[in-house]
Enzyme design. Structure first.
Site, PDB file in Angstrom:
ATOM      1  N   TRP A 140       2.856   7.036  -4.012  1.00 59.95           N
ATOM      2  CA  TRP A 140       2.042   5.913  -4.519  1.00 59.95           C
ATOM      3  C   TRP A 140       0.586   6.102  -4.097  1.00 59.95           C
ATOM      4  O   TRP A 140      -0.333   5.756  -4.829  1.00 59.95           O
ATOM      5  CB  TRP A 140       2.612   4.604  -3.958  1.00 59.95           C
ATOM      6  CG  TRP A 140       1.775   3.386  -4.245  1.00 59.95           C
ATOM      7  CD1 TRP A 140       1.770   2.666  -5.391  1.00 59.95           C
ATOM      8  CD2 TRP A 140       0.830   2.760  -3.372  1.00 59.95           C
ATOM      9  NE1 TRP A 140       0.899   1.626  -5.303  1.00 59.95           N
ATOM     10  CE2 TRP A 140       0.296   1.650  -4.068  1.00 59.95           C
ATOM     11  CE3 TRP A 140       0.370   3.015  -2.079  1.00 59.95           C
ATOM     12  CZ2 TRP A 140      -0.657   0.802  -3.517  1.00 59.95           C
ATOM     13  CZ3 TRP A 140      -0.576   2.171  -1.531  1.00 59.95           C
ATOM     14  CH2 TRP A 140      -1.083   1.085  -2.238  1.00 59.95           C
ATOM     15  N   HIS A 141       0.386   6.713  -2.884  1.00 67.09           N
ATOM     16  CA  HIS A 141      -0.978   6.954  -2.411  1.00 67.09           C
ATOM     17  C   HIS A 141      -1.640   8.097  -3.173  1.00 67.09           C
ATOM     18  O   HIS A 141      -2.819   8.046  -3.485  1.00 67.09           O
ATOM     19  CB  HIS A 141      -0.990   7.331  -0.924  1.00 67.09           C
ATOM     20  CG  HIS A 141      -0.625   6.197  -0.021  1.00 67.09           C
ATOM     21  ND1 HIS A 141       0.676   5.862   0.256  1.00 67.09           N
ATOM     22  CD2 HIS A 141      -1.397   5.331   0.685  1.00 67.09           C
ATOM     23  CE1 HIS A 141       0.684   4.828   1.098  1.00 67.09           C
ATOM     24  NE2 HIS A 141      -0.557   4.488   1.362  1.00 67.09           N
ATOM     25  N   GLU A 142      -0.852   9.140  -3.402  1.00 67.50           N
ATOM     26  CA  GLU A 142      -1.443  10.346  -3.997  1.00 67.50           C
ATOM     27  C   GLU A 142      -0.306  11.230  -4.483  1.00 67.50           C
ATOM     28  O   GLU A 142       0.707  11.368  -3.804  1.00 67.50           O
ATOM     29  CB  GLU A 142      -2.246  11.096  -2.924  1.00 67.50           C
ATOM     30  CG  GLU A 142      -2.996  12.294  -3.442  1.00 67.50           C
ATOM     31  CD  GLU A 142      -3.693  13.028  -2.286  1.00 67.50           C
ATOM     32  OE1 GLU A 142      -4.708  12.507  -1.795  1.00 67.50           O
ATOM     33  OE2 GLU A 142      -3.192  14.079  -1.875  1.00 67.50           O
TER      34      GLU A 142
END
Lengths: 599, 372
Positions: B300-302
């Site tokens: 979800w972050h990267e």
């Protein structure tokens, strides 16, 4: 001489500067301030004088508009005119019979009700309540046109006048037809003395002040709705809120309203408490908004388990009111500040006396005495003499008194079914069924129900009619709440030697397992068909008139009571268990299919 | 860009006041206008994107379920679109710079969209209109950086909304606390003062320098992110809503499971409800469920190998801790109190270091894999 605050004193109090701008009644669509109420009282006073009506005259009022009903009720009371309010859900035949019996000097009725009930046939002075016509066009909804005829038009023509300063305390404030058969309806006559002294009792017991914000969604055609609603708010210059119609699908909105509107007092019947306790999820802090003071339970016995569960779940204090329409609304109170203690007791009398006609076993019929008693049944001396003897009202309830002075109800002498806080006289149902051409004899009676307190069954002797036909017939002639949960057709009714129907035997017929299980007519694979069958049966309408897209608005019989019956029937038919959230989300027949598919 | 941010903030303020002063039936529209107007001022394609997503998910929620797996397809599509955009944009910004490629607030509303679709498929929320739902998706306080609030709670607050002086003054104090965390503690104390001082004092490239930088990095990211969450919660309260907390003293966590209940709480709760629990129910294997949940949380972050490894690292940590906890629960009653207290303190320090070294460890493994 009694020292109650009179209608005139209440009306004068409304003119105080800090009161006028405050709301008296707030519904989901309308708000009436005390100023508006004061003006309405003035104009109604003028109208009554214009028509030569005054103290002691009777006026029949029937309207589906709560604000209108409340304003007329209060305005009539302020003029010493006796209000006879009819429930707009009443069937035509009964409405006619009640209006005839009331013998009114004036009838004020919704235009639609007038037509439905054929009130022109009564040949009495009549004023219609015409609906305001919405102007069309882009901003049509913003401004409503005033009707050119009917009540509003008549009132607009007149300048407000002050209501009388003095009304004799024995003047009848209202007559409430509660029970009895259509042939012989029973009208409870309540005097100004009874009404206003009891309003004082209620106000002191519940701690009402002008700052109180009261939530009461009960029907205004019943005493608990009108007296514990608009009247008590008028008496205390407090505000009444009726944000939603109480239904299973509006439970969460009702709780939201308690929080949002900073409600201080809520009036409810035990059925509402049962549904709120059982079905509301994550709503426990609805009463924890910092304003709530007291929940008043009335209309039926509050089971100790429910009492405890509700207090525990929502963290509220509950006061239970025991009373009859014949005692305005109450008289005996239990709960914090009144009786410390035993849940399930009806508590102690306030501003009245109790006596038990001991049958030797420590219990007996409960008698009540005090200013709150009715004056009698309207134009019915025999019935009045039966229940009012030497100043004591015979309640028809069997009670005992414990060592602490608390009273407990142990049974019922009168034949009455209390379903969801509303009294139903089984004779009225039997009478209606007996009028059906194919019915030779009918009997109706109550049976215990966990949510509704009691449900209503009818046993019918007939050779040709079936349940569906009779239920549909009931839906046409009876108010929705009076339609039996089940009607069983038999060849003849079970009778004892005296020729009277043996109710225990009749009841036992409904306990048979083959009666409880309701075999479906459609095949097991056809979920849609089975669903529609269930819906048609529960809502008592023809199968052809029900669709997957039908909502409570389209289906006449789909009220809270039927809603829960529908859920129970679905759970039985499809062998599933619905979650509270699903029960409340069931706002369309077809939604049930999704729940079935997921189960 | 900063001009646009000031304009957007001013707009939210004006629209926020309107949500209290307009006639009640118009207030929900003012709420939507607050969020939509701010988005429009900052980036109109972002507004278009959220508006379309809101309309589409609302429509899908109204379809009759059970006939056609519309919700499942929509969730797949939303996830795919988000991951592609995220991959193209090169990850979530660590600071408050605004990226062009990833629509504003998308990282957060993607989770809200999925939450809506899943819950509506599970049996539905209570009755609501498109206006209610749009108010939720466009809620200005939670739009930029969360918290990831739930529609149920929003709907309840919306229906119960009333002016509450106490809540509003609490909200104002939360905004003040947020500003102190971001500006005073994060930007000035840690960023401008402490970080250069530590770098200057410690020999470059040494373990001490890496350690010092890592500590400052984590403290700073905590103050920044919990500061922004405070701002969001405070603004939410001024608007009459109680947004969920996002941080609860995470560096005092007793174990890694506890840490994830204290750090970015609304995200980890989302992963628990919509990844971990369904995965556990399907596979009945706690490690796999943890891995799925933490990988989703990481990606979800990267979208990168780095965050995949980071997710596995945390999943391993969670699994090892659970095993150890079962063993320790049997041992603990027999141990002297001093030992138990000692272990309790040690466990907190170990947990903190496990978290701090998640990035360096993931980096090291990534280098190992890539340079093999």
């Amino acid at each position: 001489m009694s020292t109650f605050r009179s209608a005139a004193e209440c009306a004068v109090a409304l003119e105080a500067r800090d009161v006028t701008a405050r709301p008296w009644i707030v519904t989901d669509t309308r708000e009436v301030s005390f100023q508006a109420l004061g003006e309405r009282i003035g104009r109604v006073t003028a109208l009554l004088r214009h028509r030569g009506l005054g103290v002691g005259d009777r006026v029949v009022i029937a309207t589906g508009d709560d604000c209108e009903a409340a304003m007329l009720f209060v305005a009539m009371v302020c003029n010493g005119v006796t209000v006879v309010q009819l429930d707009p859900l009443t069937g035509a035949e009964r409405a006619q019979a009640l209006a005839r019996k009331a013998d009114p000097a004036l009838i004020i009725v919704d235009a639609a009700l007038k037509a439905r009930w054929d009130f022109d046939a009564l040949d009495r002075p009549l004023i219609e309540i015409a609906k305001p016509v919405a102007k069309t066009g882009l901003f049509g909804g913003l401004k409503r046109a005033k009707p050119s005829h009917g009540l509003d038009a008549a009132l607009d023509e007149l300048a407000p006048e002050a209501p009388p300063k003095h009304i004799p305390p024995e003047t009848l404030a209202y007559i409430l037809f509660t029970s009895g058969t259509t042939k012989d309806p029973k009208g409870v006559c309540v005097s100004h003395r009874a009404l206003f002294s009891h309003l004082g009792t209620l106000s002191r017991t519940f701690g009402y002040t002008p700052e109180s914000r009261i939530l009461n969604t009960l029907m205004l055609s019943h005493a608990d709705g009108m007296i514990q609603g608009p009247m008590i708010a008028f008496f205390n210059a407090a505000s009444l809120y009726r944000p939603v119609k109480f239904e299973i699908t509006t439970l969460e909105r009702l709780l939201d309203s308690v929080f949002q509107l900073r409600i201080t007092h809520m009036i409810a019947v035990p059925t509402m408490l049962s549904l709120l306790a059982r079905l509301s999820d994550h709503q426990e802090e609805a009463f924890a908004g910092g304003d709530f003071q007291l929940l008043v339970s009335c209309g039926a016995a509050l089971e100790p388990a429910l009492w405890q569960e509700f207090e525990h779940k929502f963290g509220v204090k509950i006061i239970n009111v025991y009373g009859l329409t014949e005692t305005v609304v109450g008289g005996v109170f239990a709960g914090p500040g009144v009786t410390a203690g035993e849940l399930g007791s009806i508590g102690r009398p306030i501003d009245c006396e109790l006596k038990i006609l001991d049958d030797g076993a420590g219990q007996g019929e409960l008698l009540m005495r005090g200013d709150l008693l009715m004056s009698g049944y309207f134009a019915d001396e025999a019935q009045t003499a039966e229940v009012l003897r030497d100043g004591w009202l015979h309640t028809g309830d069997i009670a005992r008194r414990d060592g602490e002075g608390r009273y407990w109800i142990c049974g019922r002498k009168k034949n009455i079914v209390i379903r969801g806080g509303l009294n139903i006289h089984p004779e009225e149902i039997a009478e209606a069924l007996n009028r059906h051409a194919e019915v030779s004899e009918a009997v109706a009676f109550g049976a215990p129900d966990p949510d509704w307190g009691e449900k209503l069954f009818a046993l019918v002797a007939s050779s040709s009619a079936d349940e569906a036909k009779l239920l549909q017939y009931c839906a046409e002639v009876l108010e929705p709440r009076k339609i039996p949960s089940r009607i069983m057709v038999v060849e003849s009714l079970p009778k004892g030697r005296s020729g009277k129907v043996v109710l225990d035997e009749a009841r036992a017929l409904f306990d048979r397992p083959d009666v409880q299980a309701k075999p479906s007519t459609a095949g097991a694979g056809d979920a849609e068909g089975r669903l529609l069958d269930v819906a048609a049966r529960v809502f008592k309408i023809e199968r052809a008139r029900i669709r997957l897209t039908s909502t409570p608005k389209d289906v006449l019989g789909w009220d809270s009571l039927a809603h829960l019956d529908f859920v129970t029937a679905l759970e039985e038919e499809f062998d599933i268990r619905l979650a509270p959230r699903q029960i409340m989300a069931l706002t369309r027949i077809g939604k049930a299919l999704d729940f079935v598919a997921r189960a | 860009m900063s001009g646009a941010i000031i304009a957007a903030a001013a707009w939210v303020l004006v629209a926020g006041v309107a949500t209290w002063t307009l006639r009640p039936s118009w207030r929900p529209f003012a709420l939507i206008a607050a969020g939509a107007g701010a988005l429009a001022l900052l980036s109109w394609p972002s507004l278009l994107c959220l508006a379309l997503a809101t309309l589409a998910t609302y429509r899908i929620g109204r379809l009759r379920e059970g006939r056609f797996p519309a919700a499942a397809l929509a969730i797949t599509a939303i996830t795919a679109i988000y991951l592609v955009l995220l991959w193209r944009s090169g990850g979530l910004p660590d600071d408050d710079t605004l990226r062009i490629l990833l629509p504003l607030g998308m990282a957060y509303y993607v989770l809200r969209l999925i939450h809506y679709l899943i819950e509506i498929d599970r049996g539905g929320f209570r009755d609501h209109s498109l206006v209610d739902y749009a108010g939720y998706q466009f809620f200005p306080a939670a739009l930029p950086v969360g918290p990831i609030h739930r529609f149920d709670d929003f709907l309840r607050d919306l229906r119960r909304r009333r002016w509450d002086g106490e809540l509003a003054s609490w909200g104002a104090s939360r905004i003040l606390a947020g500003l102190v965390k971001i500006v005073l503690l994060g930007n000035i104390l840690l960023g401008a003062k402490l970080a250069p001082a530590v770098t200057a004092a410690l020999p470059p490239g040494s373990f001490a320098a890496l350690y010092g930088a890592t500590v400052i990095y984590w403290l700073n990211i905590y103050f920044q992110f919990s500061g922004y969450s405070s701002l969001a919660i405070g603004l939410g309260a001024l608007l009459g809503f109680r947004l969920p907390e996002n941080f609860n003293l995470p560096f005092l966590a007793r174990n890694i499971g506890d840490f994830w209940r204290r750090w970015h709480m609304t995200l980890s709760a989302w992963c628990r409800d919509y990844v971990y629990t369904p995965a556990l129910a399907t596979w009945r294997a706690p490690f796999l469920a943890s891995a799925a949940s933490m990988i989703v949380l990481g990606l979800w972050h990267e979208v990168s190998l780095h965050y995949l490894l980071w997710g596995l690292y945390h999943a391993t940590g969670l699994t090892v801790w659970r095993r150890w906890d079962a063993i320790y629960a049997r041992l603990a009653p027999g141990l002297p109190a001093a030992v138990r207290h000692g272990w309790s303190g040690t466990a907190r320090i170990l947990t903190l270091h496990f978290v701090m070294f998640s990035y360096p460890t993931a980096n090291a493994v990534e280098n190992l894999v890539l340079n093999r």
